[in-house]
Structure formats: C-alpha cells, structure tokens
Write a protein that holds these residues in place. Structure first.
Motif, PDB file in Angstrom:
ATOM      1  N   GLU A   1       4.662  13.032   0.151  1.00 58.88           N
ATOM      2  CA  GLU A   1       3.647  13.330  -0.854  1.00 58.88           C
ATOM      3  C   GLU A   1       3.076  12.028  -1.398  1.00 58.88           C
ATOM      4  N   ARG A   2       1.793  12.017  -1.652  1.00 56.19           N
ATOM      5  CA  ARG A   2       1.160  10.842  -2.223  1.00 56.19           C
ATOM      6  C   ARG A   2       1.291  10.887  -3.736  1.00 56.19           C
ATOM      7  N   VAL A   3       1.823   9.816  -4.303  1.00 52.67           N
ATOM      8  CA  VAL A   3       1.996   9.756  -5.748  1.00 52.67           C
ATOM      9  C   VAL A   3       0.729   9.305  -6.456  1.00 52.67           C
ATOM     10  N   ASP A   4      -0.203   8.717  -5.724  1.00 58.62           N
ATOM     11  CA  ASP A   4      -1.427   8.233  -6.349  1.00 58.62           C
ATOM     12  C   ASP A   4      -2.412   9.366  -6.659  1.00 58.62           C
TER      13      ASP A   4
ATOM     14  N   GLU B   1       0.834  -1.207   0.000  1.00 51.85           N
ATOM     15  CA  GLU B   1       0.000   0.000   0.000  1.00 51.85           C
ATOM     16  C   GLU B   1       0.871   1.260   0.000  1.00 51.85           C
ATOM     17  N   PHE B   2       1.920   1.253   0.811  1.00 51.23           N
ATOM     18  CA  PHE B   2       2.822   2.398   0.918  1.00 51.23           C
ATOM     19  C   PHE B   2       3.497   2.666  -0.429  1.00 51.23           C
ATOM     20  N   GLN B   3       3.877   1.602  -1.112  1.00 51.80           N
ATOM     21  CA  GLN B   3       4.488   1.723  -2.442  1.00 51.80           C
ATOM     22  C   GLN B   3       3.506   2.385  -3.414  1.00 51.80           C
ATOM     23  N   ARG B   4       2.258   1.949  -3.371  1.00 55.55           N
ATOM     24  CA  ARG B   4       1.240   2.496  -4.264  1.00 55.55           C
ATOM     25  C   ARG B   4       0.927   3.948  -3.935  1.00 55.55           C
ATOM     26  N   LEU B   5       0.899   4.282  -2.647  1.00 50.10           N
ATOM     27  CA  LEU B   5       0.520   5.621  -2.212  1.00 50.10           C
ATOM     28  C   LEU B   5       1.675   6.621  -2.233  1.00 50.10           C
ATOM     29  N   CYS B   6       2.864   6.177  -1.830  1.00 55.94           N
ATOM     30  CA  CYS B   6       3.989   7.093  -1.636  1.00 55.94           C
ATOM     31  C   CYS B   6       5.157   6.866  -2.588  1.00 55.94           C
TER      32      CYS B   6
ATOM     33  N   GLY C   1       0.386  -1.745  13.967  1.00 50.76           N
ATOM     34  CA  GLY C   1      -0.204  -3.078  13.823  1.00 50.76           C
ATOM     35  C   GLY C   1      -1.691  -3.156  14.103  1.00 50.76           C
ATOM     36  N   ASP C   2      -2.225  -2.189  14.819  1.00 49.88           N
ATOM     37  CA  ASP C   2      -3.663  -2.207  15.115  1.00 49.88           C
ATOM     38  C   ASP C   2      -4.491  -1.615  13.982  1.00 49.88           C
ATOM     39  N   LEU C   3      -3.837  -1.120  12.931  1.00 50.03           N
ATOM     40  CA  LEU C   3      -4.526  -0.504  11.801  1.00 50.03           C
ATOM     41  C   LEU C   3      -4.516  -1.435  10.597  1.00 50.03           C
ATOM     42  N   ALA C   4      -5.498  -1.260   9.730  1.00 45.81           N
ATOM     43  CA  ALA C   4      -5.503  -1.981   8.467  1.00 45.81           C
ATOM     44  C   ALA C   4      -4.304  -1.497   7.639  1.00 45.81           C
TER      45      ALA C   4
ATOM     46  N   ALA D   1      -0.389   2.642   6.152  1.00 48.21           N
ATOM     47  CA  ALA D   1       0.431   3.291   5.128  1.00 48.21           C
ATOM     48  C   ALA D   1       0.125   4.784   5.048  1.00 48.21           C
ATOM     49  N   LEU D   2      -1.141   5.134   5.094  1.00 50.68           N
ATOM     50  CA  LEU D   2      -1.528   6.545   5.044  1.00 50.68           C
ATOM     51  C   LEU D   2      -0.989   7.305   6.254  1.00 50.68           C
ATOM     52  N   GLN D   3      -1.126   6.722   7.438  1.00 51.38           N
ATOM     53  CA  GLN D   3      -0.658   7.403   8.644  1.00 51.38           C
ATOM     54  C   GLN D   3       0.863   7.547   8.673  1.00 51.38           C
ATOM     55  N   ALA D   4       1.575   6.508   8.254  1.00 46.22           N
ATOM     56  CA  ALA D   4       3.038   6.588   8.230  1.00 46.22           C
ATOM     57  C   ALA D   4       3.488   7.646   7.230  1.00 46.22           C
ATOM     58  N   GLY D   5       2.880   7.680   6.071  1.00 48.45           N
ATOM     59  CA  GLY D   5       3.228   8.695   5.075  1.00 48.45           C
ATOM     60  C   GLY D   5       2.946  10.095   5.558  1.00 48.45           C
TER      61      GLY D   5
END
Length: 62
Positions: free
Chosen positions: A55-58, A13-18, A37-40, A45-49
């Motif tokens: 910046e989100r590349v998507d 997900e992180f690869q796709r988003l960031c 770990g408690d998140l989907a 990925a969104l929170q870490a980014g």
C-alpha cells in the motif's frame, strides 16, 4: 548512476511511497539494480511496491 546510487535514490522514493526502506523490505542493491536499474528511481520504487502489493502511504487512507 551506479547500482549503489540507484539503490539509495530508489530507497528514498520507496520510503516516501511505501513507508519502508528497500533494505528493510529485503531487497539487495545488486539484484534490485539488475531488475529495476533501467528505470528512474521513482518508477522503480512504484513498480517494486506494486509487484509486492504494498500500500502507498503517500496517498493517505482510501
């Protein structure tokens, strides 16, 4: 889902988003799971980014 599975799914997900994998961004699977770990995977990925101001590349150019 164990730490490795969560990390792999979140990294995809992180690869796709960031535009980069979590390992390339310097994240460790065990520490990442402890923090997110408690998140989907997509939400993690969104929170870490967001936390690291990536910046989100998507979304394309703004």
């Amino acid at each position: 889902m164990n730490a490795e599975q969560h990390f792999d799914a979140t990294s995809a997900e992180f690869q796709r988003l960031c535009g980069l994998a979590l390992l390339d961004a310097g994240f460790d699977p065990e520490r990442f799971f402890h923090s997110y770990g408690d998140l989907a995977p997509r939400e993690a990925a969104l929170q870490a980014g967001t936390k690291y101001d990536l910046e989100r590349v998507d979304l394309g150019w703004r």
